[in-house]
Design a protein around this motif. Sequence first.
Motif, PDB file in Angstrom:
ATOM      1  N   THR A 105       0.799  -1.233   0.000  1.00 17.07           N
ATOM      2  CA  THR A 105       0.000   0.000   0.000  1.00 17.07           C
ATOM      3  C   THR A 105       0.825   1.273   0.000  1.00 17.07           C
ATOM      4  O   THR A 105       0.281   2.359  -0.173  1.00 17.07           O
ATOM      5  N   ASN A 106       2.117   1.148   0.271  1.00 17.53           N
ATOM      6  CA  ASN A 106       2.976   2.321   0.413  1.00 17.53           C
ATOM      7  C   ASN A 106       2.434   3.279   1.484  1.00 17.53           C
ATOM      8  O   ASN A 106       2.470   4.495   1.340  1.00 17.53           O
ATOM      9  N   CYS A 107       1.896   2.699   2.549  1.00 18.57           N
ATOM     10  CA  CYS A 107       1.343   3.507   3.645  1.00 18.57           C
ATOM     11  C   CYS A 107       2.468   4.010   4.550  1.00 18.57           C
ATOM     12  O   CYS A 107       3.610   3.571   4.450  1.00 18.57           O
ATOM     13  N   ASP A 108       2.121   4.905   5.446  1.00 17.61           N
ATOM     14  CA  ASP A 108       3.089   5.449   6.410  1.00 17.61           C
ATOM     15  C   ASP A 108       3.202   4.577   7.653  1.00 17.61           C
ATOM     16  O   ASP A 108       4.274   4.454   8.237  1.00 17.61           O
ATOM     17  N   ILE A 109       2.071   3.995   8.056  1.00 19.30           N
ATOM     18  CA  ILE A 109       2.030   3.137   9.247  1.00 19.30           C
ATOM     19  C   ILE A 109       1.328   1.840   8.859  1.00 19.30           C
ATOM     20  O   ILE A 109       0.217   1.865   8.331  1.00 19.30           O
ATOM     21  N   ALA A 110       1.997   0.714   9.115  1.00 15.07           N
ATOM     22  CA  ALA A 110       1.416  -0.597   8.821  1.00 15.07           C
ATOM     23  C   ALA A 110       1.293  -1.389  10.112  1.00 15.07           C
ATOM     24  O   ALA A 110       2.177  -1.346  10.971  1.00 15.07           O
ATOM     25  N   ILE A 111       0.190  -2.103  10.235  1.00 19.70           N
ATOM     26  CA  ILE A 111      -0.089  -2.894  11.429  1.00 19.70           C
ATOM     27  C   ILE A 111      -0.313  -4.342  11.014  1.00 19.70           C
ATOM     28  O   ILE A 111      -1.060  -4.608  10.068  1.00 19.70           O
TER      29      ILE A 111
END
Length: 188
Positions: A105-111
Amino acid sequence: MIKIATAECFTHGKIGRELHALAQNYENSFGRDYIENPKQYGDFNYNNLSVTCSLFIPTIEAVVKILNVKNPPKPQKLIKGIKVYDENGDKNVSKIMAKAVKELTNCDIAIGTTAGVGHGGISVITDNYEITTTTNVYANLCENNSEKLFQRSENGIKKTLEIILLLLNNKIKEIEKLENIEVIKRKN
């Protein structure tokens, strides 16, 4: 805008749903079941938060096909395809899941969350930090004790949300004080 994505197992996508409700400023019956007062964590403007996706990933097949993890660690057991690891395996696989959803996803925060036998594994990955922890509740997925499994899930949701709210408010020292937590500063 800070983008968050989740790959959740034992928390059933509720972390992503709760963060989405917070980002959308929803309250009460429409999604805010766990975060009563987000301002108690600091002055972060939650309107600057966006949930890219919240995936429910209970099976090893989903780890491979949805998260594109080529060779995930072999589970100790499969229950209808659901991956069952011990606690150390859960911590490792939660990190693998978080890294995979971050890459997708190229996200900033991944959980990433997963739990089989033990306290489960929770990982939060950013460009700067790898945070790994467990819940405070022991449960065994193989025993099918619904109450214990529910308690572990609830504890995992609450603990992860606390970590995220502290992270968004740059309170790393407070995260480091939480029970059974490992915070690794990543090299950029």
